[in-house]
Design a protein around this motif. Structure first.
Motif, short mmCIF file in Angstrom:
data_model
loop_
_atom_site.label_atom_id
_atom_site.label_comp_id
_atom_site.label_asym_id
_atom_site.label_seq_id
_atom_site.Cartn_x
_atom_site.Cartn_y
_atom_site.Cartn_z
N ASN A 17 -5.30 -5.97 -0.67
CA ASN A 17 -5.26 -6.30 0.77
C ASN A 17 -5.82 -5.18 1.64
OD1 ASN A 17 -4.14 -8.86 0.28
ND2 ASN A 17 -2.07 -8.01 0.25
N THR A 18 -6.57 -4.26 1.01
CA THR A 18 -7.26 -3.20 1.74
C THR A 18 -8.75 -3.27 1.45
OG1 THR A 18 -5.30 -1.76 1.68
CG2 THR A 18 -7.42 -0.70 2.11
N PRO A 22 -6.68 -10.05 3.07
CA PRO A 22 -5.52 -10.81 2.60
C PRO A 22 -5.80 -12.29 2.39
CG PRO A 22 -4.86 -9.31 4.37
CD PRO A 22 -6.36 -9.25 4.28
N GLU A 169 -4.62 1.99 4.03
CA GLU A 169 -3.52 1.33 3.31
C GLU A 169 -2.99 0.16 4.13
OE1 GLU A 169 -0.67 0.29 0.92
OE2 GLU A 169 -1.36 2.29 0.31
N ASP A 170 -2.69 -0.95 3.44
CA ASP A 170 -2.17 -2.11 4.17
C ASP A 170 -0.66 -2.05 4.36
OD1 ASP A 170 -1.11 -4.61 1.96
OD2 ASP A 170 -1.90 -2.69 1.27
N GLU A 171 0.08 -1.34 3.50
CA GLU A 171 1.53 -1.22 3.63
C GLU A 171 1.84 0.02 4.47
OE1 GLU A 171 3.90 -3.15 2.81
OE2 GLU A 171 2.88 -4.59 1.51
N ASP A 172 2.37 -0.20 5.67
CA ASP A 172 2.57 0.95 6.55
C ASP A 172 3.52 1.99 5.97
OD1 ASP A 172 4.92 -0.50 6.92
OD2 ASP A 172 4.73 -0.65 9.10
N HIS A 187 -3.95 2.23 9.07
CA HIS A 187 -3.22 1.03 8.65
C HIS A 187 -4.19 -0.14 8.71
CE1 HIS A 187 0.14 -2.08 9.50
NE2 HIS A 187 0.05 -1.88 8.21
N VAL A 188 -4.45 -0.77 7.56
CA VAL A 188 -5.38 -1.89 7.47
C VAL A 188 -4.56 -3.16 7.31
CG1 VAL A 188 -7.35 -2.85 6.23
CG2 VAL A 188 -7.03 -0.36 6.32
N ALA A 189 -4.37 -3.89 8.41
CA ALA A 189 -3.49 -5.06 8.39
C ALA A 189 -3.78 -5.93 9.60
CB ALA A 189 -2.02 -4.62 8.40
N HIS A 201 -5.28 2.05 13.45
CA HIS A 201 -5.06 0.72 12.90
C HIS A 201 -6.36 -0.07 12.96
CE1 HIS A 201 -4.38 -3.65 13.45
NE2 HIS A 201 -3.62 -3.47 12.40
N SER A 203 -7.76 -4.25 11.76
CA SER A 203 -7.58 -5.51 11.04
C SER A 203 -8.80 -5.84 10.18
CB SER A 203 -7.32 -6.66 12.02
OG SER A 203 -8.42 -6.79 12.91
#
Length: 214
Positions: A17-18, A22, A169-172, A187-189, A201, A203
């Motif tokens: 998910n990075t 997702p 990283e997708d999990e903070d 943060h990749v989310a 951050h 997305s």
């Protein structure tokens, strides 16, 4: 923003998910195989296995870490089994490949999955051959992110200086230790985190990197 990364000579990327979005839902397959494995290993039904999978992830960092701590499960057969999945759901991203290649310095993958699994993922994404080092949870003696011991072991193997490195990283929760060590954290989310140890951050990883290499 580019000036925030002028000092960076080591680029550390999480995998799931990075380095793929997702919506490709690769990890869904792994979760189902984890549930199946827990059912067989512990002799519980699917509902209980799914609950344990999630509970161990929350408490121990990964489902595997919980199984090792609570039930002395052998990690290697587990890792082989849960990563025996269909990678065809992933599509190549040559634009992302180009942007990662243009980053100045060393490019590293660090995942809570295994290194062989990571190689399968990046091959399916068209990203093979552009990373200098690939580290899986086995390189941290199966200590998972966000455990500080895991980062200590992997960063030592990588011979990186946290003060000149960044982690994507997708999990903070997995970014707290890198931040404390002096790394930039991205943060990749889909949604931003309010955690104080997140310095940036995005997305969309590729679009973020475009701002650094163009």
């Amino acid at each position: 923003m580019k000036a925030d990364f002028d000092h960076v000579d080591t680029w550390v990327f999480d995998l799931d998910n990075t380095l793929y979005p997702p919506h490709m839902r690769l990890f869904d397959q792994i979760e189902q195989r984890m549930i199946d494995y827990v059912m067989r290993a512990l002799g519980v039904d699917r509902e209980a296995a799914d609950r344990l999978r999630a509970d161990y992830w929350k408490a121990h960092g990964t489902t595997l870490a919980g199984l090792m701590a609570e039930h002395d499960v052998d990690p290697e057969p587990f890792m082989r089994d849960v990563h025996d999945i269909d990678f065809s759901v992933l599509s190549p991203d040559l634009v992302l490949r180009h942007r990662i290649q243009r980053l100045p310095g060393e490019k590293i993958i660090y995942t809570n999955g295994s290194a062989p699994y990571a190689r399968n993922v990046i091959k399916a994404r068209g990203l093979d051959g552009i990373f200098d080092k690939i580290f899986g949870v086995e390189h941290a003696n199966y200590h998972p992110k966000p455990d500080a011991k895991a980062f200590e072991l992997v960063f030592h193997l990588a011979n990186l200086d946290p003060k000149t490195a960044v982690m994507f990283e997708d999990e903070d929760r997995n970014l707290e230790v890198p931040y404390r060590l002096g790394m930039k954290t991205v943060h990749v989310a889909p949604q931003p985190s309010d955690k104080p140890y997140i310095t940036h951050h995005t997305s969309a990883l590729s679009g973020f990197l475009a701002q650094l290499v163009n």
